[in-house]
Write a protein that holds these residues in place. Sequence first.
Motif, PDB file in Angstrom:
ATOM      1  N   ALA A   2       0.911  -1.145   0.001  1.00  0.00           N
ATOM      2  CA  ALA A   2       0.104  -0.057   0.143  1.00  0.00           C
ATOM      3  C   ALA A   2       0.811   1.380   0.066  1.00  0.00           C
ATOM      4  CB  ALA A   2      -0.900  -0.021   1.132  1.00  0.00           C
ATOM      5  N   ASP A   3       0.235   2.310  -0.514  1.00  0.00           N
ATOM      6  CA  ASP A   3       1.127   3.502  -0.404  1.00  0.00           C
ATOM      7  C   ASP A   3       0.357   4.804   0.044  1.00  0.00           C
ATOM      8  OD1 ASP A   3      -0.932   3.408  -2.497  1.00  0.00           O
ATOM      9  OD2 ASP A   3       0.608   4.109  -4.009  1.00  0.00           O
ATOM     10  N   ALA A  11       4.014  -4.171   7.190  1.00  0.00           N
ATOM     11  CA  ALA A  11       2.383  -4.255   7.595  1.00  0.00           C
ATOM     12  C   ALA A  11       2.178  -4.635   8.970  1.00  0.00           C
ATOM     13  CB  ALA A  11       1.640  -4.603   6.146  1.00  0.00           C
ATOM     14  N   ALA A  12       1.320  -4.062   9.689  1.00  0.00           N
ATOM     15  CA  ALA A  12       1.047  -4.634  10.840  1.00  0.00           C
ATOM     16  C   ALA A  12      -0.051  -6.022  10.713  1.00  0.00           C
ATOM     17  CB  ALA A  12      -0.029  -3.433  11.582  1.00  0.00           C
ATOM     18  N   THR A  13       0.687  -6.999  11.191  1.00  0.00           N
ATOM     19  CA  THR A  13      -0.285  -8.043  11.314  1.00  0.00           C
ATOM     20  C   THR A  13      -0.602  -8.595  12.554  1.00  0.00           C
ATOM     21  OG1 THR A  13       1.950  -9.595  11.287  1.00  0.00           O
ATOM     22  CG2 THR A  13       0.845  -9.200   9.020  1.00  0.00           C
ATOM     23  N   GLY A  14       0.011  -8.106  13.550  1.00  0.00           N
ATOM     24  CA  GLY A  14      -0.283  -8.551  14.926  1.00  0.00           C
ATOM     25  C   GLY A  14      -0.545 -10.019  15.147  1.00  0.00           C
ATOM     26  N   ARG A 414     -19.378   0.990   9.240  1.00  0.00           N
ATOM     27  CA  ARG A 414     -18.217   0.499   9.953  1.00  0.00           C
ATOM     28  C   ARG A 414     -18.292   1.223  11.437  1.00  0.00           C
ATOM     29  NH1 ARG A 414     -14.801   0.715   5.272  1.00  0.00           N
ATOM     30  NH2 ARG A 414     -15.242  -1.596   4.394  1.00  0.00           N
ATOM     31  N   LYS A 448     -11.777   0.171   9.603  1.00  0.00           N
ATOM     32  CA  LYS A 448     -10.698  -0.223   9.016  1.00  0.00           C
ATOM     33  C   LYS A 448      -9.376   0.241   9.820  1.00  0.00           C
ATOM     34  CE  LYS A 448     -10.959   1.784   4.865  1.00  0.00           C
ATOM     35  NZ  LYS A 448     -10.883   2.197   3.564  1.00  0.00           N
ATOM     36  N   LYS A 449      -8.536  -0.579   9.755  1.00  0.00           N
ATOM     37  CA  LYS A 449      -7.387  -0.211  10.636  1.00  0.00           C
ATOM     38  C   LYS A 449      -6.363   0.505   9.275  1.00  0.00           C
ATOM     39  CE  LYS A 449      -7.047  -3.396  13.949  1.00  0.00           C
ATOM     40  NZ  LYS A 449      -8.002  -4.410  13.700  1.00  0.00           N
ATOM     41  N   ARG A 450      -6.090   1.623   9.537  1.00  0.00           N
ATOM     42  CA  ARG A 450      -5.411   2.329   8.257  1.00  0.00           C
ATOM     43  C   ARG A 450      -3.866   1.889   8.506  1.00  0.00           C
ATOM     44  NH1 ARG A 450      -7.181   6.856   4.599  1.00  0.00           N
ATOM     45  NH2 ARG A 450      -9.306   5.874   4.648  1.00  0.00           N
ATOM     46  N   CYS A 451      -3.529   1.161   7.606  1.00  0.00           N
ATOM     47  CA  CYS A 451      -2.296   0.344   7.555  1.00  0.00           C
ATOM     48  C   CYS A 451      -1.320   1.710   6.974  1.00  0.00           C
ATOM     49  CB  CYS A 451      -1.907  -0.646   6.913  1.00  0.00           C
ATOM     50  SG  CYS A 451      -2.756  -2.309   7.927  1.00  0.00           S
TER      51      CYS A 451
ATOM     52  N   ALA B  67      -2.551  -0.643  -5.622  1.00  0.00           N
ATOM     53  CA  ALA B  67      -2.286  -0.715  -4.226  1.00  0.00           C
ATOM     54  C   ALA B  67      -3.352  -1.627  -3.329  1.00  0.00           C
ATOM     55  CB  ALA B  67      -2.353   0.586  -3.593  1.00  0.00           C
ATOM     56  N   LYS B  68      -2.769  -2.219  -2.359  1.00  0.00           N
ATOM     57  CA  LYS B  68      -3.517  -3.226  -1.769  1.00  0.00           C
ATOM     58  C   LYS B  68      -4.631  -2.800  -1.033  1.00  0.00           C
ATOM     59  CE  LYS B  68      -2.292  -7.794  -0.980  1.00  0.00           C
ATOM     60  NZ  LYS B  68      -1.158  -8.113  -0.412  1.00  0.00           N
ATOM     61  N   GLU B  70      -7.296  -1.550   1.503  1.00  0.00           N
ATOM     62  CA  GLU B  70      -7.300  -1.786   2.956  1.00  0.00           C
ATOM     63  C   GLU B  70      -8.115  -2.604   3.592  1.00  0.00           C
ATOM     64  OE1 GLU B  70      -5.731   2.649   2.906  1.00  0.00           O
ATOM     65  OE2 GLU B  70      -6.540   2.339   4.921  1.00  0.00           O
ATOM     66  N   MET B  73      -6.604  -5.780   3.569  1.00  0.00           N
ATOM     67  CA  MET B  73      -5.389  -5.975   4.425  1.00  0.00           C
ATOM     68  C   MET B  73      -6.047  -6.304   6.039  1.00  0.00           C
ATOM     69  SD  MET B  73      -2.872  -2.723   3.303  1.00  0.00           S
ATOM     70  CE  MET B  73      -1.440  -3.406   4.042  1.00  0.00           C
ATOM     71  N   THR B  74      -7.107  -5.725   6.282  1.00  0.00           N
ATOM     72  CA  THR B  74      -7.472  -6.117   7.587  1.00  0.00           C
ATOM     73  C   THR B  74      -8.152  -7.388   7.365  1.00  0.00           C
ATOM     74  OG1 THR B  74      -8.647  -3.885   7.501  1.00  0.00           O
ATOM     75  CG2 THR B  74      -9.478  -5.090   9.270  1.00  0.00           C
ATOM     76  N   ALA B  77      -5.285  -9.674   7.992  1.00  0.00           N
ATOM     77  CA  ALA B  77      -4.813  -9.872   9.248  1.00  0.00           C
ATOM     78  C   ALA B  77      -5.452 -10.503  10.261  1.00  0.00           C
ATOM     79  CB  ALA B  77      -4.502  -8.370   9.832  1.00  0.00           C
ATOM     80  N   ASN B 109       5.457 -12.837   6.206  1.00  0.00           N
ATOM     81  CA  ASN B 109       5.455 -11.605   7.098  1.00  0.00           C
ATOM     82  C   ASN B 109       4.922 -11.813   8.487  1.00  0.00           C
ATOM     83  OD1 ASN B 109       5.459  -8.981   7.922  1.00  0.00           O
ATOM     84  ND2 ASN B 109       4.209  -8.300   6.202  1.00  0.00           N
ATOM     85  N   THR B 110       3.879 -12.688   8.766  1.00  0.00           N
ATOM     86  CA  THR B 110       3.233 -12.806   9.818  1.00  0.00           C
ATOM     87  C   THR B 110       4.200 -13.777  10.954  1.00  0.00           C
ATOM     88  OG1 THR B 110       1.104 -13.080   9.017  1.00  0.00           O
ATOM     89  CG2 THR B 110       1.370 -14.125  11.012  1.00  0.00           C
ATOM     90  N   ASP B 113       7.084 -11.194  11.815  1.00  0.00           N
ATOM     91  CA  ASP B 113       6.403 -10.346  13.035  1.00  0.00           C
ATOM     92  C   ASP B 113       6.250 -11.147  14.431  1.00  0.00           C
ATOM     93  OD1 ASP B 113       3.726  -7.985  12.263  1.00  0.00           O
ATOM     94  OD2 ASP B 113       5.632  -8.001  12.931  1.00  0.00           O
TER      95      ASP B 113
END
Lengths: 455, 153
Positions: A2-3, A11-14, A414, A448-451, B67-68, B70, B73-74, B77, B109-110, B113
């Motif tokens: 993403a940009d 990227a956050a994966t937690g 949301r 949505k989590k803004r990554c 671009a992915k 979002e 992406m959620t 995750a 990636n996971t 992390d």
Amino acid sequence: MADEGRATAMAATGSPSNRHSDIIAKEAGDLISRLHDDILQLILSYLPTRFAIRTSALSRRWRHLWSDTWSLSFYRDRPDAAASINRILDRYRAPKLMSFRICSSRLDKLADMDSWINFAMSRNVENLSLDLDWGKYDIPDFLFINSSIKQLYLIFGCYTNDMNPKCSVSWISLKTLSLYDCNISDESIANILSGCPILESLSLLFCNKLRVLDLSKSPRLLTLEIKRYCDMEPTQLVAPHIRCLRLRNSGKPCALFDVSSLSQAELDIAVYKIVDFHQTMVVKMLEKCQNVEKLTLGANILKILSLAELRGVSFPKLKAKALTLDTMISRYVIPGIVRVLQNSPDLKKLTIQPMGSAFTYHIPEKHIDIYLDSHGLNWDQSWSSEFNVELKQVASFMQLVLKTTKTLELIVARVKGYIKGRCFVELRQMVPMLSRNNNVSIVLSSRKKRCRATG
Amino acid sequence: MSSNKIVLTSSDDESFEVDEAVARKLEIIPDMIADDKAILLQNVTGMILAIIIEYCKKHVDDVDSEAKNELVMTWDAEFMKNIDMETLFKLLIAADYLKVKGLIDLTSNTIADYVKDKSPKEFREIFNIENDYTPEEEEELRKQNEWAFKDLN
């Protein structure tokens, strides 16, 4: 990847809480110890280099694995890291570097930066990300002529950093370019554009010197993102080929722009004090997006559209099939939303995200109240203000939407997290009836989590 | 729109019928699709194949150059959150074999992390690594990479 916004290492994966008590069974353990080097290197390549290097002390097999991976990243490392970085680069063995990321904040000297960039280029780097973050550094001319880089992210963070190549730029493989807080001139951006024959995506974030952006000779450039601070002079935009636009305009009067091929747009505006011409400006932005299929409108745009509606300014008809409202629900946005819905006869899907963006410039409510007062107008007091969130408000809003537009097939709200606990549960109980009565699917979910951008 | 179906069968005889577009996300497949609409995947168990198919269904419309999204992406995750460590490794091996690029990246990636700030002891446990360094060698390496180990206990 993403940009948007500033780069982070990944990227956050937690990590889920249940993993801490995982015991890996013996056979799985055997499986893992027989993993091929390539797989281990895949994992290592997602670690900041500082962590990847530690693995060299695990066992002989692991000693050089980190140095054969295809990525290096030095992200907000300690100030004394420069010498260590040099040593690490000396020991790095892989002939090809896919990704090189460096965030220089807190580094004492940027003297070695030239040699680091050179190093990356000598290994045919494809993804280069430099975050200068308040360091003073002039991009070296040799970077401007390169045939391997496909994605380039430059974050300057300091207005004295210039990016004005003295030679003709040649980035023949470049597909994605992102410049943040960059003092780039019109001539330089034109130079760059003519040197990037296959550029597909361009982000110009807070580049305050840009007055003219002409993309008419870049037919492959389809995605454009522009963000400006509220007092930045506007950019005249000529972009007849772009399909996707993300624009946060400043509050200064904007020269007209050509975006005739647009099919997707996200619009917002950064203003602090409100003046009359904002309304005409915002309506003009909407006019330019009349044919857009997927439209996102930010909170400030909706507030100004609401003022326009109260003052009788006319709105264009919109062909949007999907509309996203990036705003909290309050009296300040209702009139504008209603008018937009009324003017969207093809609308099938509506998404409302009250807590969408972490970086919204909220026009202060009292500025709007003062402005309205000065024009002798009033809000509909049956709706509350922005920060007074109640179940009743959200439910009433959904009912208003359903009453206003009859073509909807899906509403995505949301709102989980926006309204909490018992209120959310009650809302969820109301949904099936609303859905049935209006023949619309309604989905409640969380924001949505803004990554933030990964380089 | 083609509604061609392909049947994917795992090593333990579980079969999954999927759209051709979904099957093609397994980039090892195009070589295997001939007239045969049934493909046997000998190196992948049913449990893992099910997870991979779920991922591919969600990502069937991805465009590489975009671009992915979002929202996606959620979803990714959340998807990873529900998978335990052992399965993650098996998933990575299978995704690599089947060449499902997005899933390879996501799983690596996971895992990365998760292991990022683990101590050497924990890291060795997770990856089942036997330490074959002498204490002197290990100490030497730590000294060599002193900067990297600085805030490690």
